[in-house]
Design a protein around this motif. Structure first.
Motif, PDB file in Angstrom:
ATOM      1  N   ALA A 170       0.821  -1.211   0.000  1.00 38.20           N
ATOM      2  CA  ALA A 170       0.000   0.000   0.000  1.00 38.20           C
ATOM      3  C   ALA A 170       0.857   1.266   0.000  1.00 38.20           C
ATOM      4  O   ALA A 170       0.581   2.216  -0.747  1.00 38.20           O
ATOM      5  N   THR A 171       1.917   1.289   0.832  1.00 35.02           N
ATOM      6  CA  THR A 171       2.761   2.486   0.869  1.00 35.02           C
ATOM      7  C   THR A 171       3.591   2.627  -0.401  1.00 35.02           C
ATOM      8  O   THR A 171       3.838   3.740  -0.868  1.00 35.02           O
ATOM      9  N   TYR A 172       4.028   1.500  -0.962  1.00 33.88           N
ATOM     10  CA  TYR A 172       4.708   1.564  -2.262  1.00 33.88           C
ATOM     11  C   TYR A 172       3.797   2.210  -3.307  1.00 33.88           C
ATOM     12  O   TYR A 172       4.216   3.076  -4.088  1.00 33.88           O
ATOM     13  N   THR A 173       2.540   1.757  -3.333  1.00 37.59           N
ATOM     14  CA  THR A 173       1.581   2.284  -4.307  1.00 37.59           C
ATOM     15  C   THR A 173       1.386   3.780  -4.119  1.00 37.59           C
ATOM     16  O   THR A 173       1.372   4.548  -5.095  1.00 37.59           O
ATOM     17  N   ALA A 174       1.236   4.205  -2.863  1.00 36.02           N
ATOM     18  CA  ALA A 174       1.030   5.631  -2.582  1.00 36.02           C
ATOM     19  C   ALA A 174       2.258   6.460  -2.958  1.00 36.02           C
ATOM     20  O   ALA A 174       2.129   7.575  -3.478  1.00 36.02           O
ATOM     21  N   ILE A 175       3.453   5.936  -2.709  1.00 35.14           N
ATOM     22  CA  ILE A 175       4.682   6.657  -3.061  1.00 35.14           C
ATOM     23  C   ILE A 175       4.785   6.820  -4.570  1.00 35.14           C
ATOM     24  O   ILE A 175       5.107   7.907  -5.078  1.00 35.14           O
ATOM     25  N   ILE A 176       4.534   5.742  -5.304  1.00 41.37           N
ATOM     26  CA  ILE A 176       4.594   5.810  -6.773  1.00 41.37           C
ATOM     27  C   ILE A 176       3.581   6.826  -7.283  1.00 41.37           C
ATOM     28  O   ILE A 176       3.887   7.648  -8.165  1.00 41.37           O
ATOM     29  N   ASP A 177       2.372   6.792  -6.721  1.00 38.94           N
ATOM     30  CA  ASP A 177       1.333   7.741  -7.138  1.00 38.94           C
ATOM     31  C   ASP A 177       1.762   9.173  -6.840  1.00 38.94           C
ATOM     32  O   ASP A 177       1.549  10.085  -7.655  1.00 38.94           O
ATOM     33  N   GLY A 178       2.375   9.403  -5.676  1.00 38.67           N
ATOM     34  CA  GLY A 178       2.839  10.742  -5.326  1.00 38.67           C
ATOM     35  C   GLY A 178       3.949  11.236  -6.241  1.00 38.67           C
ATOM     36  O   GLY A 178       3.976  12.407  -6.636  1.00 38.67           O
ATOM     37  N   LEU A 179       4.876  10.346  -6.598  1.00 38.83           N
ATOM     38  CA  LEU A 179       5.964  10.726  -7.513  1.00 38.83           C
ATOM     39  C   LEU A 179       5.416  11.125  -8.883  1.00 38.83           C
ATOM     40  O   LEU A 179       5.977  11.993  -9.560  1.00 38.83           O
ATOM     41  N   ILE A 180       4.314  10.509  -9.269  1.00 35.45           N
ATOM     42  CA  ILE A 180       3.712  10.804 -10.576  1.00 35.45           C
ATOM     43  C   ILE A 180       2.846  12.059 -10.503  1.00 35.45           C
ATOM     44  O   ILE A 180       3.017  12.993 -11.295  1.00 35.45           O
ATOM     45  N   GLN A 181       1.920  12.073  -9.539  1.00 33.66           N
ATOM     46  CA  GLN A 181       0.931  13.150  -9.496  1.00 33.66           C
ATOM     47  C   GLN A 181       1.518  14.469  -8.989  1.00 33.66           C
ATOM     48  O   GLN A 181       1.160  15.537  -9.492  1.00 33.66           O
ATOM     49  N   ASN A 182       2.381  14.400  -7.977  1.00 33.17           N
ATOM     50  CA  ASN A 182       2.866  15.631  -7.337  1.00 33.17           C
ATOM     51  C   ASN A 182       4.238  16.079  -7.824  1.00 33.17           C
ATOM     52  O   ASN A 182       4.531  17.278  -7.828  1.00 33.17           O
ATOM     53  N   SER A 183       5.076  15.116  -8.211  1.00 37.78           N
ATOM     54  CA  SER A 183       6.457  15.465  -8.554  1.00 37.78           C
ATOM     55  C   SER A 183       6.771  15.324 -10.038  1.00 37.78           C
ATOM     56  O   SER A 183       7.841  15.746 -10.486  1.00 37.78           O
ATOM     57  N   ASN A 184       5.852  14.696 -10.810  1.00 46.10           N
ATOM     58  CA  ASN A 184       6.093  14.457 -12.244  1.00 46.10           C
ATOM     59  C   ASN A 184       7.425  13.753 -12.481  1.00 46.10           C
ATOM     60  O   ASN A 184       8.112  14.019 -13.472  1.00 46.10           O
ATOM     61  N   ASN A 185       7.784  12.865 -11.568  1.00 43.16           N
ATOM     62  CA  ASN A 185       9.068  12.181 -11.663  1.00 43.16           C
ATOM     63  C   ASN A 185       8.821  10.727 -12.063  1.00 43.16           C
ATOM     64  O   ASN A 185       8.793   9.821 -11.234  1.00 43.16           O
ATOM     65  N   ILE A 186       8.626  10.500 -13.349  1.00 44.77           N
ATOM     66  CA  ILE A 186       8.274   9.166 -13.844  1.00 44.77           C
ATOM     67  C   ILE A 186       9.441   8.193 -13.698  1.00 44.77           C
ATOM     68  O   ILE A 186       9.239   7.001 -13.455  1.00 44.77           O
ATOM     69  N   GLU A 187      10.657   8.687 -13.816  1.00 40.31           N
ATOM     70  CA  GLU A 187      11.813   7.794 -13.729  1.00 40.31           C
ATOM     71  C   GLU A 187      11.949   7.231 -12.312  1.00 40.31           C
ATOM     72  O   GLU A 187      12.207   6.035 -12.118  1.00 40.31           O
TER      73      GLU A 187
END
Length: 708
Positions: A547-564
């Protein structure tokens, strides 16, 4: 309405069972055999080792073992007919029950030894139950109940058999359920042998689902009002299962005649839910909470419309508490216009807002996500001041309300008004300067990029007392330092949070990961992801899981635009949790939003071939792609039509027709309508029929679809 048991049991069809006289017959067939066995064991001491070990010593009572063996031998004999098999089972069980107390035979021993035997006889009765005048299934079940060896599988098998051969067997199914509950209450040891269970087509929820279906159908047949509270009591549940889980049960048990009646069942359930819905009840509250937890705006809108319609039908209204809950939910989901719409509707109807409702409105007007999208902050300031003037009266301002007001003006960068309200209500008033007020002032300064002022204010608060900033405040500082590339401040802040035992959230680690990757890239270094994740996993009050992995990945995409960074974290997460659907879904959404469509193809191919090939994931991808790349969405749709393992459902056709009809793409709409006619689906859902009816005015729609 009649009482539940009266409804179920009254006037039920009950076959006169063939009663076998138990004691005389048993004494002839079984008692002598057992006596001989006991006599031999007491007078003859010359048995071989092989003979003495032919019966397990500790597993079953000797008489249970001997009689069950005789019954098994008779049942397995090809020359024995069904009547004889049922008869010997009845005789054997009746004899054992008659001597159970004197011989100290436990119920558990009987159930364990006879589990496979009685299940086999019941299966034989089901296979040969072609004579209605002699209901062998009911006869066998009656024997099992009377002798205390019936379990839920037997009731399930009997219920399924009745429903398979008799369209009006619903009362019999409900009667079986009542007897099942009564037998389970009498003896909790009646469990299904796990070794037998593997050979059976059985799941624990089959019988309750059949009862659910039967109750609704019986009420419709008898023109009796459906009572959902009574149904819940009958099923002994707090909530009803989804109608589509009932349909799955009917499909798995191959009850074709019931499957054909499912649409009527579904409509009746929906109508009953509507009639029984308390617009201000606990079900509404639970549904609102679930919609917020799952971030499901559509679900929230749906339940609001249902609650509003139910209130109108029942000639009542949505209470202030319910309205506040809906407004809170829309606020949490970022639907600020909906908050104001509900509020204005209340005012238009003459309702006087409560303090709780005013607090939601004020909180929305000063929310950073609402403020940042406004081109004119001065208008927002003026509106907030008007709202405050309407909301508060002398002596009515609480610390919570003041905290919300301070938050709004701080976010709008009007710290002159912040100071004015603090002077009025804190310095000269009776409200203490609580930590939430301090937190909101700091958040406002950081939102307006006044980092140095925020640092000074933080030092001021800490020196004045034992103030500890909230996690959201420190996350905002962390975000500001990360954006400025201030490595020393980022690391110092993380150490401070650990030292003060301040909870680290997913947002904390998302910001840190984003900074970690970007700072390494700027230095031309490869990020050590393993070391990073180990550090995070050792953090206090925080553990890395799916669950926390999923939330971190979502945050990197939605808030930081850091796809890499998201891709590298995903690679580590999916290696630890292979086949995790949530990880795949959030990563696929990320590739659609800010990543590569080729990477999306690879993820989708892996997911559908190695994890789960289901229509839900196809619908999600196609729907998202419609707003990013229509051509690719159409290619995915074409692949879906050509698939041999998964097919479009009513939702697929609904959102495609809705999308292209709004674009007025007549060729594509007609093509999809033709596809729907060529690929018939078993159900059309709630919204597709009305859409098809509307489209039929301008397009060629298959008449069969309109008649459903």
């Amino acid at each position: 309405m009649l009482s539940l048991r009266s409804t179920v049991v009254r006037n039920l069809y009950r076959t006169n069972l063939v009663r076998v006289s138990r004691v005389p017959i048993v004494s002839v067939r079984f008692q002598s055999t057992v006596q001989e066995t006991v006599q031999e064991s007491s007078t003859i001491n010359t048995t071989t080792e092989k003979e003495s070990t032919s019966r397990p010593k500790a597993r079953h009572h000797p008489k249970v073992w001997d009689i069950s063996n005789q019954i098994t031998e008779t049942i397995n004999s090809p020359t024995t007919d069904l009547v004889e098999r049922i008869s010997i089972l009845d005789e054997g069980l009746s004899y054992l029950k008659s001597i159970q107390e004197s011989e100290r035979i436990t119920d558990k021993s009987l159930n364990q030894r006879f589990s496979s035997i009685v299940s086999k006889v019941l299966s034989m009765a089901i296979e040969n139950n072609n004579t209605p005048e002699h209901d062998r299934v009911e006869q066998v079940l009656e024997i099992l109940i009377r002798n205390g060896v019936a379990n839920r599988y037997h009731f399930t098998a009997a219920a399924a058999d009745y429903m398979k051969h008799d369209n009006s067997a619903y009362e019999k199914v409900l009667s079986l359920w009542i007897r099942c509950l009564e037998s389970e209450k009498e003896d909790t040891s009646r469990v299904i042998n796990s070794s037998i269970l593997l050979q059976l087509e059985y799941k624990p929820y089959y019988l309750p689902n059949l009862v659910y279906f039967s109750y609704i159908q019986m009420c419709q047949a008898q023109n009796v009002k459906i009572s959902l509270p009574d149904l819940l009591k009958l099923l002994q549940r707090e909530t009803l299962p989804s109608p589509f889980l009932v349909k799955n049960t009917l499909n798995e048990l191959r009850l074709e005649n019931c499957i054909n009646q499912f649409d009527g069942f579904y409509r009746a359930v929906k109508a009953a839910e509507f009639q029984n819905l308390d617009p201000n009840g606990p079900l509404i509250y639970k549904t609102i909470t679930k919609a917020v937890e799952t971030r499901n705006v559509s679900k929230l809108r749906y339940i609001f419309n249902e609650a509003r319609s139910a209130a109108a039908k029942n000639k009542t209204y949505l209470s202030d508490v319910t309205m506040a809950r809906f407004m809170d939910a829309y606020f949490e989901l970022g639907q600020f216009d909906q908050v104001f719409e509900l509020f204005n509707n209340m005012l238009d109807k003459g309702f006087k807002p409560t303090t709780r409702i005013w607090n939601v409105v004020l909180r929305t007007m000063g929310n950073p996500d609402y403020v940042k999208d406004s081109p004119n902050k001065e208008v927002l300031v003026a509106n907030l001041e008007k709202a405050i003037a309407s909301a508060i009266t002398p002596g009515s301002v609480s610390a919570k309300t003041l905290s919300i007001i301070i938050s709004g003006f701080a976010t709008l960068d009007r710290f002159d008004l912040v100071d004015s309200y603090l002077d009025q209500y804190v310095t000269k008033g009776q409200i203490p300067l609580i930590d939430p007020i301090k937190n909101n002032i700091l958040l406002g300064l950081l939102f307006n990029k006044k980092v140095q002022e925020a640092e000074k204010k933080l030092d001021e608060y800490r020196k004045a007392g034992d103030y500890i900033p909230s996690t959201s405040v420190l996350n905002s500082f962390l975000y500001a330092y990360s954006k400025a590339g201030n490595a020393k401040a980022v690391e110092g802040l993380i150490k401070y949070m650990k030292k003060e035992n301040i909870p680290e959230t997913v947002a904390t680690h998302t910001i840190f990961i984003d900074y970690f990757f970007k700072s390494n890239q700027e230095k031309g270094l490869m990020a050590d992801v393993d070391q990073l994740l180990e550090t995070l996993n050792n953090a206090k009050n925080f553990k890395l899981n799916d669950a926390t992995y999923t939330a971190i990945i979502d945050g990197l995409i939605q808030n930081s635009n850091n796809i890499e960074a998201a891709r590298q974290i995903f690679a580590k997460a999916i290696a630890k949790y292979p086949g995790n659907a949530h990880l795949y879904v959030v990563m696929m959404k990320g590739e659609i939003d800010i990543g590569s469509l080729r990477a999306l193809d690879d993820l989708f191919e892996t997911y559908t071939t190695s994890v789960k090939n289901e229509i839900r994931i196809w619908n999600m991808i196609i729907k998202m792609l419609l707003y990013k790349n229509i051509g690719l969405a159409q290619r995915y749709y074409a692949r879906l039509l050509g698939s041999t393992t998964v097919k479009p459902n009513y939702f697929t056709f609904y959102f495609l027709l809705n999308f292209f009809s709004r674009r007025d793409d007549k060729d594509e709409v007609q093509k999809i309508l033709n596809d729907l006619a060529s690929n018939p689906i078993s159900e059309l859902g709630d919204q597709l029929p009305s859409l098809l009816e509307r489209l039929s005015l301008s397009y060629k729609v298959d008449p069969k679809l309109l008649s459903k």
